[in-house]
Design an enzyme around this catalytic site. Structure first.
Site, PDB file in Angstrom:
ATOM      1  N   ASP A  58     -30.336 -34.441  55.135  1.00  0.00           N
ATOM      2  CA  ASP A  58     -31.301 -35.469  55.526  1.00  0.00           C
ATOM      3  C   ASP A  58     -32.648 -35.198  54.869  1.00  0.00           C
ATOM      4  OD1 ASP A  58     -29.503 -36.810  57.156  1.00  0.00           O
ATOM      5  OD2 ASP A  58     -29.999 -35.601  58.922  1.00  0.00           O
ATOM      6  N   TYR A  72     -25.623 -24.250  59.746  1.00  0.00           N
ATOM      7  CA  TYR A  72     -26.904 -24.915  59.983  1.00  0.00           C
ATOM      8  C   TYR A  72     -27.720 -24.144  61.021  1.00  0.00           C
ATOM      9  CZ  TYR A  72     -24.767 -29.043  57.795  1.00  0.00           C
ATOM     10  OH  TYR A  72     -24.156 -29.907  56.930  1.00  0.00           O
ATOM     11  N   TYR A  78     -22.284 -34.792  61.081  1.00  0.00           N
ATOM     12  CA  TYR A  78     -23.689 -35.172  61.300  1.00  0.00           C
ATOM     13  C   TYR A  78     -24.233 -34.324  62.450  1.00  0.00           C
ATOM     14  CZ  TYR A  78     -22.887 -39.233  58.298  1.00  0.00           C
ATOM     15  OH  TYR A  78     -22.603 -40.057  57.234  1.00  0.00           O
TER      16      TYR A  78
END
Length: 440
Positions: free
Chosen positions: A266, A331, A404
């Site tokens: 993103d 992440y 996502y």
């Protein structure tokens, strides 16, 4: 007389052929010879045969020697006739198949090299455009005389041009991944060339948020420039692609680039750790042998993007890079609890619930304008948690690429199941998102 010589004799009696086109009818006989050498060899043997007939007082020998001189455009046959006291008036003729073009290849290649000018290349491939009527004429000749050893005139043109290009430039032919493709149209005295893209691969780190991965054309004006985008034609003033491409375009004199990566982050996410694999494709480069160390140094001066281990690659690896989108990723996420506080029990529940679990995600609402609306199945391998404050905590998520993360956290109105917000029955917001590792 052997079958080969008998066929060769009949061809020369009725057709005007240069050494190349005559020899090409026997291209699959013998090795290490050019077609011109085959043609000369056969014409020499037929000249010997005719001369021998003359010496044996066979008048057919004179007639055939004249045919070799005229149709074969063969100097040794002419010289033999002259030595024997025969005069022969010959009008200048051209080969009925190649029209003399196979004897003009050096000139064609030199013109091609003038045309390509400053373009740098290490390898090449040659193509040729041959009129259909010439191909049909040669096919007809072979059918008429039972020729079964020939190759196509196109093959001879491309091979012989390739030899000359190698001799003049020192470059090599590459049938799979040439830097340049030459297309010769010898019968119209034209040549075109296509410069294939330059591919450079590596990994990038995005050190700051607020920049997209690739150029983002203005959704209002489609790149023309308008008030909405401040006349830039772009939604954002710069991107990872533009930062990386700047020194590459400068050194390669390329026209533009395409950016290929194993997934995308993103705009408000960072990429750290070992970086994201990418390949940048440079269109129409004039220089190919650029110093990647200089490129790396120039990019890393930006303070926004860093690149690691740049290397030259090819189109085949673009497909491989894109196929890695589903590779395992790690992440780091900072999450805020908007309506309550976070407890140790909540953190334990997250770790237990979201370890080795399959997630079903319907396309997030925020990307529906550019992605098809469907349910994707992704896997979360492990989640580690750490409390920062009563309202904030951090997550380390190991998962399948393509998941996502923001929607895994906030649930996206129930479009991602299961999700962390629903599990805790609390309203969550992702404050920071960083890609730590991409395992490929």
């Amino acid at each position: 007389m052997s079958e080969i010589l008998e066929i060769a004799k009949k061809i020369l009696e009725n057709h005007c052929l240069c050494d190349n086109c005559f020899g090409r009818q026997f291209a699959n006989l013998g090795y290490g010879l050019s077609n011109a050498e085959r043609g000369k060899t056969l014409k020499n043997i037929l000249t010997f045969e005719a001369h021998n007939k003359i010496l044996n007082e066979d008048k057919k020998g004179v007639e055939f020697l004249k045919k070799i001189s005229v149709n074969g455009m063969f100097e040794p046959a002419k010289n033999t006739l002259k030595k024997l006291g025969y005069t022969l008036k010959i009008e200048e003729r051209k080969c009925e198949l190649c029209n003399g073009k196979l004897q003009e290849l050096d000139l064609m290649v030199k013109e091609a090299l003038k045309k390509i000018g400053d373009y740098e290349f290490n390898s090449f491939l040659v193509g040729a455009k041959i009129p259909e009527k010439i191909i049909e004429a040669e096919d007809s000749l072979r059918a008429k005389y039972g020729v079964k050893w020939g190759e196509t005139i196109k093959s001879e043109f491309t091979r012989e041009i390739g030899k000359i290009l190698t001799r003049l430039t020192g470059k090599h032919v590459d049938y799979k991944k040439p830097d340049v493709v030459f297309t010769f149209d010898p019968f119209n005295n034209k040549v075109d060339f296509q410069v294939n893209p330059l591919f450079i691969g590596g990994r990038y780190r995005k050190l700051v948020t607020g920049i997209p991965q690739s150029k983002w054309v203005c959704r209002k004006c489609k790149g023309v420039g308008c008030d909405y985008c401040g006349g830039t034609g772009k939604m954002y003033p710069e991107s990872v692609q533009e930062i990386i491409e700047a020194p590459i375009l400068k050194l390669s004199f390329g026209e533009k680039t395409e950016f290929h990566a194993s997934g995308r982050e993103d705009i408000d996410a960072k990429v750290l750790g070992n970086g994201r694999p990418f390949i940048i494709e440079v269109k129409n480069p004039k220089k190919r042998n650029i110093d990647l160390k200089i490129v790396e140094e120039e990019i890393n001066k930006s303070g926004k993007v860093e690149v690691l281990n740049l290397y030259f690659t090819d189109k085949e690896n673009v497909r491989k890079i894109k196929s890695l989108e589903g590779a395992k990723k790690v992440y780091h996420v900072i999450v805020k609890v908007e309506d309550k506080t976070i407890t140790d029990e909540d953190l334990k529940k997250i770790e237990e619930k979201f370890s080795d679990i399959t997630i079903k995600q319907q396309t997030p609402r925020r990307v529906l304008h550019r992605r098809s609306d469907k349910v994707r199945t992704k896997h979360v391998y492990r989640v580690e948690t750490k409390k920062i404050s009563p309202e904030k905590f951090e997550l380390k998520i190991e998962c399948q690429g393509g998941l996502y993360i923001k929607e895994l956290v906030d649930g996206d109105g129930g479009r991602t199941k299961p999700n962390i917000a629903e599990t805790l029955q609390k309203k969550l917001k992702c404050l920071e998102l960083t890609v730590l590792d991409i395992n490929v």
